[in-house]
Structure formats: C-alpha cells, structure tokens
Design an enzyme around this catalytic site. Structure first.
Site, PDB file in Angstrom:
ATOM      1  N   ASP A 119      -0.512   1.747  -5.463  1.00  0.00           N
ATOM      2  CA  ASP A 119      -1.386   2.746  -5.140  1.00  0.00           C
ATOM      3  C   ASP A 119      -0.394   3.899  -4.776  1.00  0.00           C
ATOM      4  OD1 ASP A 119      -3.560   4.460  -5.256  1.00  0.00           O
ATOM      5  OD2 ASP A 119      -4.627   2.833  -4.200  1.00  0.00           O
ATOM      6  N   ASP A 183     -10.690   7.334  -9.567  1.00  0.00           N
ATOM      7  CA  ASP A 183     -11.677   6.101  -9.334  1.00  0.00           C
ATOM      8  C   ASP A 183     -12.741   6.505 -10.467  1.00  0.00           C
ATOM      9  OD1 ASP A 183      -9.559   5.714  -7.680  1.00  0.00           O
ATOM     10  OD2 ASP A 183     -11.007   5.282  -6.299  1.00  0.00           O
TER      11      ASP A 183
HETATM   12  C1  GAL Z   1      -7.405   4.207  -4.601  1.00  0.00           C
HETATM   13  C2  GAL Z   1      -7.700   3.491  -5.975  1.00  0.00           C
HETATM   14  C3  GAL Z   1      -8.695   2.614  -6.046  1.00  0.00           C
HETATM   15  C4  GAL Z   1      -8.746   1.438  -4.915  1.00  0.00           C
HETATM   16  C5  GAL Z   1      -8.505   2.360  -3.545  1.00  0.00           C
HETATM   17  C6  GAL Z   1      -8.464   1.503  -2.138  1.00  0.00           C
HETATM   18  O1  GAL Z   1      -6.616   5.036  -4.630  1.00  0.00           O
HETATM   19  O2  GAL Z   1      -7.727   4.380  -7.015  1.00  0.00           O
HETATM   20  O3  GAL Z   1      -8.585   1.654  -7.205  1.00  0.00           O
HETATM   21  O4  GAL Z   1      -7.617   0.900  -4.922  1.00  0.00           O
HETATM   22  O5  GAL Z   1      -7.582   3.524  -3.457  1.00  0.00           O
HETATM   23  O6  GAL Z   1      -8.442   2.293  -1.277  1.00  0.00           O
END
Ligand code: GAL
Length: 422
Positions: A119, A183
């Site tokens: 991430d 997301d």
């Molecule tokens: C976001 C990511 C998600 C998930 C989330 C967890 O940045 O896009 O898929 O991993 O963080 O906190």
C-alpha cells in the site's frame, strides 16, 4: 487469483475467520478453480515492531502464530499472502515496511508467504525519499530482487497506489499488478466507475502485468460486506465478467459464511476464469463501441457534448482474443432493460463474409449462429459474455453484399450501397 480480507471484514478478522474462508473455498471448488492466494490485508499485526525490528502477528487474533495458520491453509490448497505499506505505517496504522523491506520479506517467507500487496499510506517526506511514487516503490522491488537472488524465491508484487501516478505505465517494471483506482465499493456506481477507468488502461495488461481493478465485491449484497453492499445478481455477474475479461486479478472479497449459492456460481464460472487465465493470450478485451452516443469509443478529453463524461456509463460493447474463440462482452449500463445489438464487423476480430457459432459463457452452451449481427435483451446493469467461433462462409443469399459498406464495390467499380445487412 485468491482472497483478500478487506472487502469482507475490513479490520475485524482473526485466524478462525481466515481458516473458515479457506475451508469453504476448498469445499465449494473455488480452490480448484484457481483461487489459491489468501491475502491477510491490513489489521493483522501488533501495533509495534519487536525489539529487533521484526513485525509481530496480532497475538490476540492469531494466538497460534502465522506459521501454524499457514500450515493449516496449505493443507486446504491455499497459501497465505502478505499486505504491507511502503511507508512508516499501513493505512490502518500498523507498522509499514519503510527501512525494513528485506527484514519483512524474510518474516513473510517464514510465515509461508510469497505474494505481497504493498500500500501507499504514510510515506516519508520529500527530503527523505527524494523520489516520486514510482521511486518510493523501488526499495521493495529491489529487496524482492535481493531476496530472490539469495533464496531463489521471487515474491509476486502487487502495487497499491490507487492509480495516482499512472502505474499502468511503469508498474510492470517493478511488479506484476497495479491498482488503477480508489477502493472499489459494493454498489453499482462504483463498479461502473472502475470499468470506465479500466477502459482507458486496457492496453497496459498482458502477461508481464495486470491492471488491478481491486478486490471483488461479488457476494456483497443484502448488507453483506464492509461497507454493507447492495449489488444485485445481474450487477454481480457484470462485475465478475468485466474483471475476468479485462484480465484483472480475481480476488474474492466477501464473507463466504454469509453468501448465497448465486455467489458461488458467479465466482466459480469456469468459462470466464479460463479466459482470465488464458495460457496463450494475456491481453484484455477492448471496447469497440461506447454505446451511449455515436462515438465508437469514448474519450474523456472530448467535451461532454461528444462524450457523456459520466463514469457510470462505461463502454457497452467489447471484444478480445482468446485461445477459445473471439470474446464478446455486452454490458447494459442503463438503469432499465434494453435490446442491444452489434454488427459483427464492428469488432476487429470478426471477419466480414463469415458466420460465427455463439457460445454463452453464462448459459454455458451454444445459443445460435451469428450472421452479420447479434442481438440480446439484457436486464438493467446486465451482461452477456460470448465466445464466437468461425462457422464458415456466410449463407449464399448474402453474396454480393457488404457488411462494411463504405467504398465496398463490385469488380466494375460500382459502389455496393446502401445495403440492408450492415
Ligand atoms: C487501502 C487499500 C485497500 C486496503 C486498505 C487497508 O489503501 O486500497 O485495498 O488494503 O488500504 O487499510
């Protein structure tokens, strides 16, 4: 292909939740279908590294530790996979891998993992990184290369920077997939938006790497999912079809203890999975007609008068290559049922003068022969996924006509126009 905890559980899951998902995946044939990586997304670590700088699995939620869970998962044909962040902290606030890249790879490997989703939260300030987003992903890519040189084990590397700095251009230099968007959410406007976004990046996907359209929301309906979803059956089929045929990673993201049989039917559609996993063709399907206007394919840079600059209206007519025939996806983006049809010669893959046998990848059977065109009535947000195979020359009654009428001519030069069959 695999599973990720985030869309089903967000931050609230433990070892037994994980094991139950894998058990159901195994029992319901999803492991056999190819879903074998199990990403423990954010929220599975202790808040602090230990005294020697190692990450520690959350001891309350994973009381027997990761290696023990990993063995149980392996017995079901599933492999645990890692989630981390290139910065100081994950998006949920747990330790990130900045400055600990190789050390974390060692830990994950000792937990039975060889796949990493990375991430992009809490990255260090500019005077420390002296890098752009591409550059902030290189320390982990380099560590993966170093780890591979030492151990002969190469982690699969999934980049997650939400499409901020055109990862479809450079992602393949560092990893195997790259998220192209924010997301995804378990409702139609979000699914449609991701498809619209992907319709401009389809060219980036091939065997070397994949646009990652994000974790699947299939199953997240009737309030299931996190946030609670409301996808209809038709929308879930469209969602899965688009992800499969655009060659996105297929990562399950729902609590399988709660879902209906329909969810298993969708996730287990072998006809679509075999296109997604085609051993000879790595490319995505591409739009050949937008559908809502006269433009063949939309371009967001045109003024809205030419292109309905509306992410809820992705392209509706798509085609692509596969080992099994020409793939067609027809997507009804309208909020009501409509009859949809296309002339075969609109797709660069279908030949004028030939007819095609049509196999329906949701009905799982041959549904007819297409001559010049094909029509289908689709419910709101519904989809048709077809495989077309050459079935010989067109019937003789069409001789002397042209599907592409523009400047088609007889030997004496007289134009064959107009023509009722194009
Ligand atoms: C976001 C990511 C998600 C998930 C989330 C967890 O940045 O896009 O898929 O991993 O963080 O906190």
């Amino acid at each position: 292909m695999g599973y990720d905890t985030f869309n089903g559980f967000a931050g609230d899951y433990n070892a037994s939740d994980v094991l139950i998902q894998a058990q159901i995946m195994s029992e319901r044939g999803l492991v056999d279908a190819g879903y074998t990586q199990f990403i423990l997304d954010d929220f599975n670590l202790e808040a602090q590294r230990n005294a020697t700088g190692y990450i520690v699995a959350n001891q309350t939620r994973f009381p027997n530790g990761m290696p023990a869970l990993s063995k149980q998962m392996n017995a079901l044909g599933v492999q645990l996979a890692a989630y981390s962040d290139l910065g100081y902290k994950t998006c949920g606030g747990f330790p990130g891998s900045w400055g600990h890249e190789l050390q974390d790879l060692e830990t994950w490997y000792s937990w039975g993992m060889t796949y990493l989703k990375l991430d992009h939260c809490y990255f260090p300030q500019d005077n420390i990184t002296q890098e752009n987003i591409y550059g902030t992903y290189t320390p982990m890519a380099n560590a993966i290369a170093e780890f591979a040189a030492r151990t002969n084990v190469t982690f699969i590397f999934s980049l997650c920077e939400w499409g901020l700095e055109q990862p479809w251009v450079w992602g393949k230099q560092l990893g195997q997939s790259w998220r192209i968007d924010n997301d995804v959410k378990p409702w139609w406007s979000s699914i449609a938006t991701v498809i619209t976004q992907a319709s401009y990046q389809y060219w980036a996907t091939d065997f070397y790497g994949h646009n990652d359209m994000d974790i699947l929301e299939v199953g997240n309906t009737n309030g299931i999912g996190n946030p609670p979803g409301n996808l209809t059956y038709e929308e879930s089929k469209s969602h899965f079809t688009a992800w499969a045929l655009l060659k996105s990673p297929l990562i399950i993201g729902t609590d399988l203890t709660k879902v209906s049989n329909e969810t298993f039917t969708i996730l287990g559609n072998r006809d679509l999975i075999k296109i997604n996993q085609d051993p000879n063709v790595g490319t995505s399907i591409t739009p050949f007609r937008w559908g809502n206007n006269s433009f063949k394919v939309g371009n967001p840079n045109y003024p809205a008068v030419y292109w309905p600059n509306n992410p809820a209206s992705p392209a509706q007519y798509w085609s692509g290559n596969s080992s099994y025939g020409v793939v067609i996806m027809i997507l009804n983006t309208a909020n009501q049922a409509q009859n949809m049809s296309f002339a075969l010669a609109e797709s660069w893959l279908l030949k004028a003068g030939r007819q095609y046998e049509v196999y329906d990848m949701w009905a799982h059977r041959t549904v007819g022969t297409a001559v010049r065109s094909w029509s289908v009535t689709l419910p709101a947000h519904g989809v048709s996924a077809l495989l077309l195979n050459d079935a010989g020359a067109e019937p003789a009654w069409l001789n002397g006509t042209c599907a592409n009428q523009y400047f088609c001519s007889a030997p004496n030069g007289s134009l064959i126009y107009p023509n009722a069959f194009s």
